[in-house]
Write an enzyme that holds these catalytic residues in place. Structure first.
Site, PDB file in Angstrom:
ATOM      1  N   PRO A  23       4.277   9.161  -1.182  1.00 24.48           N
ATOM      2  CA  PRO A  23       4.141   9.433  -2.617  1.00 24.48           C
ATOM      3  C   PRO A  23       3.189   8.437  -3.282  1.00 24.48           C
ATOM      4  CG  PRO A  23       6.455   9.335  -1.965  1.00 24.48           C
ATOM      5  CD  PRO A  23       5.666   8.815  -0.817  1.00 24.48           C
ATOM      6  N   CYS A  25       1.683   7.722  -7.193  1.00 23.28           N
ATOM      7  CA  CYS A  25       1.644   8.080  -8.614  1.00 23.28           C
ATOM      8  C   CYS A  25       0.217   8.299  -9.081  1.00 23.28           C
ATOM      9  CB  CYS A  25       2.310   6.992  -9.443  1.00 23.28           C
ATOM     10  SG  CYS A  25       4.091   6.896  -9.211  1.00 23.28           S
ATOM     11  N   ALA A  57       6.354   9.832  -7.383  1.00 21.78           N
ATOM     12  CA  ALA A  57       7.608   9.562  -8.082  1.00 21.78           C
ATOM     13  C   ALA A  57       7.740  10.516  -9.266  1.00 21.78           C
ATOM     14  CB  ALA A  57       7.646   8.114  -8.551  1.00 21.78           C
ATOM     15  N   GLN A  99       9.499  13.121  -4.470  1.00 24.11           N
ATOM     16  CA  GLN A  99      10.242  11.876  -4.593  1.00 24.11           C
ATOM     17  C   GLN A  99      10.934  11.848  -5.959  1.00 24.11           C
ATOM     18  OE1 GLN A  99       8.315   7.936  -5.262  1.00 24.11           O
ATOM     19  NE2 GLN A  99       9.148   7.422  -3.243  1.00 24.11           N
ATOM     20  N   TYR A 181      12.380  -0.169  -8.787  1.00 27.75           N
ATOM     21  CA  TYR A 181      12.860   0.821  -9.751  1.00 27.75           C
ATOM     22  C   TYR A 181      14.388   0.862  -9.735  1.00 27.75           C
ATOM     23  CZ  TYR A 181       7.911   1.844  -9.878  1.00 27.75           C
ATOM     24  OH  TYR A 181       6.552   1.721 -10.010  1.00 27.75           O
ATOM     25  N   ARG A 228      13.906   6.312   0.266  1.00 30.07           N
ATOM     26  CA  ARG A 228      12.911   5.236   0.400  1.00 30.07           C
ATOM     27  C   ARG A 228      13.544   3.924  -0.049  1.00 30.07           C
ATOM     28  NH1 ARG A 228       6.472   4.637  -0.994  1.00 30.07           N
ATOM     29  NH2 ARG A 228       6.383   5.007   1.240  1.00 30.07           N
ATOM     30  N   LEU A 298      -0.465  -0.312   5.339  1.00 32.52           N
ATOM     31  CA  LEU A 298      -1.709  -0.681   6.015  1.00 32.52           C
ATOM     32  C   LEU A 298      -1.768  -0.125   7.432  1.00 32.52           C
ATOM     33  CD1 LEU A 298      -2.549  -4.290   4.774  1.00 32.52           C
ATOM     34  CD2 LEU A 298      -3.665  -2.134   4.188  1.00 32.52           C
ATOM     35  N   ARG A 321      -2.981   4.935   0.734  1.00 31.27           N
ATOM     36  CA  ARG A 321      -4.374   4.714   0.339  1.00 31.27           C
ATOM     37  C   ARG A 321      -5.378   5.309   1.328  1.00 31.27           C
ATOM     38  NH1 ARG A 321      -1.476   0.307  -1.499  1.00 31.27           N
ATOM     39  NH2 ARG A 321      -1.892  -0.344  -3.643  1.00 31.27           N
TER      40      ARG A 321
END
Length: 355
Positions: A23, A25, A57, A99, A181, A228, A298, A321
């Site tokens: 996920p 955002c 999210a 999510q 969160y 998660r 990564l 990413r």
């Protein structure tokens, strides 16, 4: 046979491979409604070879949003806007997840590409953040401590969002209990200093997470459920991986199917030893306890991803990413490790072949 491109079946749902989109955002919604940006953003990853695409999210109530530009799944307009996105991902051969999230004390903040930073004031569309305890995240306003009745309402909000998600075809529901969160805030003693049934011992701090898992499972009895977790807070006195393993075990007993293991996000003073695959040992800790886990962090190329699975460190790979850099990351990875996977016929002419 590549481990990465082997199918994985969870609760009767078969995912075509084990290279998934985490996920991410986008901070691009209005009134919580996803739009063309979200549609193209998510569908492209299915074209690019992902086995599972998990949408960002998604707030279970207006107050659960990280920012005013977050997507949500608490009303009919949002549900209707998500439906064609789900259909598009399916049409391109991938499974699709969402999510479900509550931002807690990190709610009502400016999107990261806004000129302002910090908490959005009510005059600009902000609202009062809530949390297990009235302890602020650095740089944000003090949140209001939740009452027991409000906690009950949040559990109901997660369940209601799950019902909406299943009705429009989401294959996977991921409960967000990471990155500082709300559910993570309850788990960590750095953010939770309550003295009632939701604070103190690990069992008490985990109570809300476990209630949410139970509620989502009841609301979606046949749907795959992930949780998660942040495997560690990377801060003294914070959540540690051994505790997360225990909470994951309790979650599995209540119906969770797999755990997506990230880390950090709870406090600004965290010290993260970032490097290639730096979070993989956290996923391995859950697998060593007999729990299914996905690794993230990564993971940027095919040999690396394949080696994580063949070593038994994880059941699946999540990347974020790298999919933004290359929306066809899945097809590239298959080429890198010599896995023979089908390409969209429209793209077949670009496929590199060895002779």
């Amino acid at each position: 046979m590549s481990s990465l491109f082997a199918p994985l079946t969870l609760r009767g749902t078969t995912l075509r491979n084990r290279l998934w989109v985490a996920p991410m955002c986008q901070y691009s919604a209005v009134e919580g409604v996803p739009n063309d940006w979200h549609h193209v953003h998510l569908a492209q990853f299915a074209t690019g070879g992902a086995g599972l695409v998990i949408a960002e999210a998604t707030a279970v109530s207006p107050e659960a949003r990280i920012s005013p530009a977050d997507v949500g799944l608490w009303n009919d307009a949002q549900q209707q806007a998500w439906a064609p996105i789900v259909e598009s991902v399916h049409a391109r051969g991938a499974a699709v997840g969402v999510q479900l999230a509550h931002a807690g004390r990190k709610a009502s903040t400016w999107p990261p590409f806004a000129p302002q930073r910090g908490t959005v004031p009510p005059a600009d569309g902000g609202w009062e953040p809530v949390a297990p305890s009235s302890i602020a995240f650095e740089g944000l306003v003090d949140p209001r401590e939740l009452t027991i009745a409000e906690i009950d309402g949040i559990v109901d909000d997660f369940a209601a969002a799950a019902v909406r998600a299943v009705a429009i075809g989401f294959d996977v529901l991921e409960i967000h209990a990471a990155h500082g969160y709300l559910l993570h805030e309850f788990l960590s003693p750095l953010a939770n200093t309550r003295t009632d049934a939701y604070g103190g011992s690990l069992e008490n701090r985990a109570r809300l997470v476990l209630r949410v898992v139970e509620a989502v499972r009841r609301a979606a009895p046949d749907t795959v459920v992930f949780v998660r977790f942040s495997g560690t807070d990377w801060a003294p006195g914070g959540l540690e991986v051994a505790e997360v393993v225990e909470v994951a075990r309790w979650s599995a007993e209540r119906g969770a199917d797999l755990f997506d293991v990230s880390s950090g996000g709870l406090v600004a003073h965290q010290q993260i030893p970032v490097g290639p695959g730096y979070q993989v040992p956290l996923a391995r800790a859950l697998r060593d306890a007999g729990l299914p886990a996905a690794a993230v962090g990564l993971i940027t190329n095919g040999p690396q991803a394949e080696s994580i699975l063949t070593a038994g460190d994880a059941d699946a790979i999540l990347a974020a990413r790298e999919w933004l850099r290359d929306p066809h990351f899945g097809l590239r990875v298959a080429t890198e490790i010599g896995a023979d996977v089908p390409w969209p016929p429209q793209y077949e002419r670009a496929r590199r072949r060895t002779h």
